[in-house]
Enzyme design. Structure first.
Site, PDB file in Angstrom:
ATOM      1  N   HIS A  69       0.830  -1.208   0.000  1.00  0.00           N
ATOM      2  CA  HIS A  69       0.000   0.000   0.000  1.00  0.00           C
ATOM      3  C   HIS A  69       0.869   1.264   0.000  1.00  0.00           C
ATOM      4  O   HIS A  69       0.588   2.242  -0.706  1.00  0.00           O
ATOM      5  CB  HIS A  69      -0.927  -0.034   1.230  1.00  0.00           C
ATOM      6  CG  HIS A  69      -1.673   1.231   1.466  1.00  0.00           C
ATOM      7  ND1 HIS A  69      -1.317   2.127   2.454  1.00  0.00           N
ATOM      8  CD2 HIS A  69      -2.748   1.767   0.834  1.00  0.00           C
ATOM      9  CE1 HIS A  69      -2.158   3.150   2.421  1.00  0.00           C
ATOM     10  NE2 HIS A  69      -3.027   2.960   1.463  1.00  0.00           N
ATOM     11  N   GLU A  72       2.165   1.755  -3.412  1.00  0.00           N
ATOM     12  CA  GLU A  72       1.102   2.321  -4.262  1.00  0.00           C
ATOM     13  C   GLU A  72       1.092   3.851  -4.133  1.00  0.00           C
ATOM     14  O   GLU A  72       1.086   4.569  -5.138  1.00  0.00           O
ATOM     15  CB  GLU A  72      -0.251   1.725  -3.833  1.00  0.00           C
ATOM     16  CG  GLU A  72      -1.469   2.360  -4.483  1.00  0.00           C
ATOM     17  CD  GLU A  72      -2.534   2.753  -3.463  1.00  0.00           C
ATOM     18  OE1 GLU A  72      -2.779   3.968  -3.304  1.00  0.00           O
ATOM     19  OE2 GLU A  72      -3.117   1.856  -2.805  1.00  0.00           O
ATOM     20  N   HIS A  73       1.117   4.351  -2.894  1.00  0.00           N
ATOM     21  CA  HIS A  73       1.160   5.813  -2.692  1.00  0.00           C
ATOM     22  C   HIS A  73       2.381   6.413  -3.372  1.00  0.00           C
ATOM     23  O   HIS A  73       2.314   7.446  -4.026  1.00  0.00           O
ATOM     24  CB  HIS A  73       1.263   6.128  -1.192  1.00  0.00           C
ATOM     25  CG  HIS A  73      -0.058   6.251  -0.504  1.00  0.00           C
ATOM     26  ND1 HIS A  73      -0.419   7.389   0.179  1.00  0.00           N
ATOM     27  CD2 HIS A  73      -1.095   5.393  -0.377  1.00  0.00           C
ATOM     28  CE1 HIS A  73      -1.622   7.216   0.701  1.00  0.00           C
ATOM     29  NE2 HIS A  73      -2.049   6.013   0.391  1.00  0.00           N
ATOM     30  N   GLU A 145      -4.265   8.103   7.290  1.00  0.00           N
ATOM     31  CA  GLU A 145      -5.185   7.175   6.622  1.00  0.00           C
ATOM     32  C   GLU A 145      -5.493   5.998   7.561  1.00  0.00           C
ATOM     33  O   GLU A 145      -6.646   5.605   7.719  1.00  0.00           O
ATOM     34  CB  GLU A 145      -4.564   6.679   5.312  1.00  0.00           C
ATOM     35  CG  GLU A 145      -5.520   5.810   4.505  1.00  0.00           C
ATOM     36  CD  GLU A 145      -4.934   5.326   3.174  1.00  0.00           C
ATOM     37  OE1 GLU A 145      -3.784   5.680   2.848  1.00  0.00           O
ATOM     38  OE2 GLU A 145      -5.642   4.578   2.471  1.00  0.00           O
TER      39      GLU A 145
END
Lengths: 431, 429
Positions: A69, A72-73, A145
């Protein structure tokens, strides 16, 4: 070029496929009349892939939880002057990305300049740029997040259930990792993961819109040729053996919610299926849940009339090649009573042939409707692709499933040793 | 009427309290039919509206139970049906939607559209009654569920914080009222009250009927005329917000892990205003997209938030900002946000920001045309706000907006209320 086209006459769709020399797969679905072109570029790499042997190396690598993740960012980060967010903005396109247990997907949605958007999507995914500073900077954002999810009761309910069901399989961990685990991520970790998993032979592009499929495939093929990448050897991913028992029968958490939230899961120990076999298992167990707990089921009705559930209560099965599980749940004033009724009836509830035919009809109708929602379609397509499933097989496999098969899978799947419960209860002061 | 040749646009009329609009198109594999009754939001009967929507999906004369209705929908190739409550400004909307797969794409080519229309008509006109009233057991069962839904607002912190902000801004005016009402209001509803309320709404409430899909508008028009064409109450447009507060700040504490910072600004404009497109551009540059000032400055530069956005309420004329942040970053984040608003006021934005924002809206607005639900939503909003631009027409209006227009609307934007949801520990220490 040999384009394999499947016969989709009844539903009026004509997907065009191509596999490039590098191993990259491309599928283009022409959608005449739609304003929008929606494209995804996905890698078969998700939160559970934190233990693997990189290409050409003998050593097994362990990376921090949540790195897929984080990566991905960070793919949006480019050297000064090459910003892809800005480029998409300039083109008037929307871009986003998401990470799941087994895949990471980058996307754009655009109503003009499709060729330029495709180039930008390729650049987004194919040009990593990680530095100490840009990695450190991201930690604050991802921490917020993660904290946002910590305040979402539905997220906690699911996350706690996964921790309870699984002892070893990394699906037990949250996709984004934890505030602590992401703090340890370095640029080197990101590069190792990138090089291993963002290789064309581990990836697929899906694009739907009012486009000429040959032109789209040609554009991507020309670009990929310049990268001169040969297919990769199969990636060796190392997953622990999951024992045939849950980690914990039951887990509870208190949060500021008004009414308790309850969720129960059954993990599947029949893993490792791919292709049609996996599709068949998935559809069969899904039909079982519709029969048992769909909105027209007698059991659903009794729970509803007793005030134990609301109409959003649902049960479903989800699977990949490395895991499979059923989850059911919703808001309830009385988790104990709800669970007791379900346990008493799930195994013995009659499965009626008339309902079975009706639910197959429902599945077919929903399958056709899927082709008008490009987000859901791309999502389903990619998920199926990485499981070796052809979306075109759905109607035929569905048609072929018998009620006896559903009954047999019910007996196999609903085992007490594989069951766990997660509950979110109101804070004591709220009661 | 002769709308049979219309394609890819809304055709229809708004007469005698009935708005009839159809968007015939062959782009979609489904047909969506949407019917809405509109009420002025008030504490007198909002909970009746909320309960009625629930009760009406529990049975019709043809399919007297929830279970039979659910089976009917499955038979209709998994048609999806919803009955729900929405709010726009000071209006409560009781909406009924059905989406069905077009029979053209199904084995044997069944006429699913006619059957879906029949289903919706049965729901609206022929609810299941016993001795002329809704069955008591059903009403009590649904009251319990509505009360739980009312209480569940605290489950979603972002939504809860935004709803508290609107309440604080409204300060007693109807647009601040929650759409479902209160548990006490629900408790007082009897099956007789609810039946009377249904009859009033069914007979007289302004009614909007919209359809998107491969259908014949003239045939639908006949159906609507025959069923619901009698004279109904005229609809009164939403009343915009008139400013009341100057920098009102309210901080509340709950057991949360992340703070929610929300700000409301008065803009003095609604969708009907001539320069509303300039306000839309303003909000886009400030916080509508990932190239916008809030996202860049709060998230990308300061790493203070995962999300930070602004949006305009076209009916009330309010600009709302939201961000999820660390509790201790309240001052820092608020300053960055207020700095961005001040920058807008000074005209401190680039031509690129203006151009990117226009393109982003163009993409958003054109994309809506690929979604039946969004087409219906935006048309409904257009009708209820009582004018302005929508669709390609809005794109054209946005393209006309100049830098000076944006700076001009920026001058009138005033901070009204700030709401911060923080954690108990931080708040008490």
């Amino acid at each position: 070029m040999t384009h394999r086209t499947s016969p989709w006459e009844l539903i009026g769709e004509m997907p065009v496929r191509e596999t490039l020399e590098s191993g990259l797969e491309i599928v283009v679905l022409p959608k005449p009349g739609l304003k929008r072109t929606y494209a995804t570029y996905a890698t078969h790499y998700g939160s559970i892939d934190s233990h693997f042997r990189p290409d050409g190396s003998d050593a097994v690598v362990d990376v921090p939880d949540g790195i897929a993740h984080f990566l991905e960012h960070k793919m949006y980060e480019k050297p000064q002057g090459h910003d892809v967010f800005e480029r998409f903005a300039e083109l008037g396109a929307y871009t986003n990305a998401y990470t799941e247990y087994t895949s990471t997907t980058f996307l754009f949605s655009a109503t003009s300049a499709v060729g330029e958007c495709i180039d930008t999507l390729l650049r987004l995914v194919e040009e990593p740029y990680f530095t100490h500073d840009n990695v450190e900077k991201e930690k604050g954002i991802i921490e917020q997040e993660i904290r946002m999810y910590l305040d979402m009761p539905g997220e906690r309910l699911r996350s706690n259930l996964m921790h309870a069901l699984y002892q070893k399989n990394p699906v037990r961990l949250d996709i984004a990792g934890t505030v602590e685990s992401i703090r340890t991520i370095t640029p080197d970790d990101l590069y190792v993961c990138y090089r291993t998993f963002y290789h064309p032979s581990n990836m697929v592009i899906f694009l739907a819109g009012d486009v000429n499929p040959d032109a789209v495939i040609g554009q991507i093929a020309d670009h990929e040729r310049t990268r001169q990448l040969a297919p990769h050897a199969a990636i060796e991913r190392i997953y622990p053996q999951e024992p045939a028992a849950v980690a914990q029968k039951r887990v509870e958490q208190r949060m500021p919610v008004a009414t308790p939230l309850w969720m129960m899961g059954y993990k599947d120990d029949r893993v490792g299926l791919v292709g049609r076999d996996l599709l068949r298992r998935d559809l069969t167990i899904s039909l079982m849940w519709s029969l048992l707990l769909g909105p027209s089921a007698p059991l659903f009705n009794d729970l509803y009339e007793e005030g134990l559930i609301n109409e959003r209560f649902s049960a479903h099965y989800s699977s990949a090649t490395t895991y499979g599980l059923s989850q059911m749940g919703g808001e309830t004033p009385d988790p104990e009573r709800l669970e007791a009724v379900l346990l008493q009836r799930l195994g013995s509830e009659p499965l009626l042939p008339r309902s079975f035919e009706r639910l197959k009809r429902k599945e077919i109708g929903e399958f056709v409707a899927l082709f008008e929602n490009l987000e859901e379609l791309a999502f389903a397509f990619t998920a199926f692709h990485f499981r070796g499933i052809d979306l075109a097989d759905v109607p035929a496999v569905l048609e072929d499933i018998s009620l006896a098969e559903v009954e047999q899978l019910r007996q196999e799947h609903l085992r007490d040793s594989m069951r766990a419960t997660s509950i979110v209860l109101p804070l004591a002061t709220n009661r | 009427m002769a709308w049979s040749n219309a394609q890819d646009r809304f055709v229809g009329e708004w007469k005698d309290g009935v708005a009839f609009y159809v968007y015939p198109t062959r782009r979609f594999k489904t047909v969506t039919i949407h019917a809405t009754w509109i009420r002025d939001l008030s504490t007198v009967d909002r909970s009746k509206g909320a309960t009625l929507a629930q009760v009406m999906r529990q049975g019709t004369r043809s399919w007297p139970t929830r279970q039979l209705m659910a089976a009917r929908l499955e038979d209709l190739y998994g048609a999806s049906f919803r009955a729900d409550i929405a709010k726009l400004g000071d209006k409560q909307l009781l909406s009924f939607h059905i989406t069905v797969t077009n029979g053209r794409f199904l084995p044997g080519q069944p006429d699913t559209v006619r059957e879906a229309l029949d289903f919706l008509t049965q729901v609206l006109d022929r609810p299941y009654l016993v001795d002329g009233v809704f069955p008591r057991t059903v009403v009590e069962q649904e009251k319990t569920l509505v009360k739980r839904q009312i209480a569940a607002i605290i489950n979603d912190k972002g939504q809860y914080a935004m709803s508290r902000l609107i309440e604080l801004v409204a300060d007693g005016q109807p647009f601040g009222l929650r759409k479902l009402g209160t548990e006490q209001e629900v408790d007082q509803i009897t099956e007789r009250d609810l039946t009377t309320f249904y009859q009033e709404v069914h007979r007289g409430a302004p009614f909007v009927f919209t359809v998107v899909g491969d259908v014949d508008a003239d045939v639908l028009y006949q159906h609507v005329k025959e069923r619901w064409g009698t004279s109904r109450q005229e609809f009164s447009a939403v009343v915009p917000y008139q400013g009341r507060h100057q920098n009102q700040t309210v901080v509340e504490a709950q057991d949360v892990r992340q703070g929610k910072l929300n700000l409301a600004y008065r803009t003095g404009r609604t969708a009907k205003s001539a320069d509303f497109p300039a306000l839309v551009m303003y909000s886009g540059i400030l916080g509508g997209f990932s190239h916008s000032k809030l996202f860049i400055n709060v998230r990308e530069k300061a790493s203070l938030a995962y999300y930070a956005y602004s949006r305009v309420d076209p009916a009330l004329g309010l600009l709302m900002i939201g961000a999820g942040i660390e509790f201790n970053d309240y001052q820092a984040c608020r300053s960055i946000i207020e700095d961005q608003v001040a920058a807008m006021r000074r005209g401190d934005f680039t031509d690129d920001e203006l151009a990117f924002t226009l393109k982003a809206y163009e993409n958003d607005i054109l994309s809506e045309e690929d979604s039946p639900g969004q087409l219906i939503g935006r048309h409904l909003e257009y009708l209820l706000v009582g004018g302005g631009h929508q669709g390609p027409d809005l794109i054209a209006a946005l393209a006309q907006v100049t830098r000076d227009d944006v700076v001009n609307v920026a001058q009138a934007i005033d901070l009204d209320t700030v709401y911060f949801l923080t954690s108990k520990e931080v708040h008490e220490s």
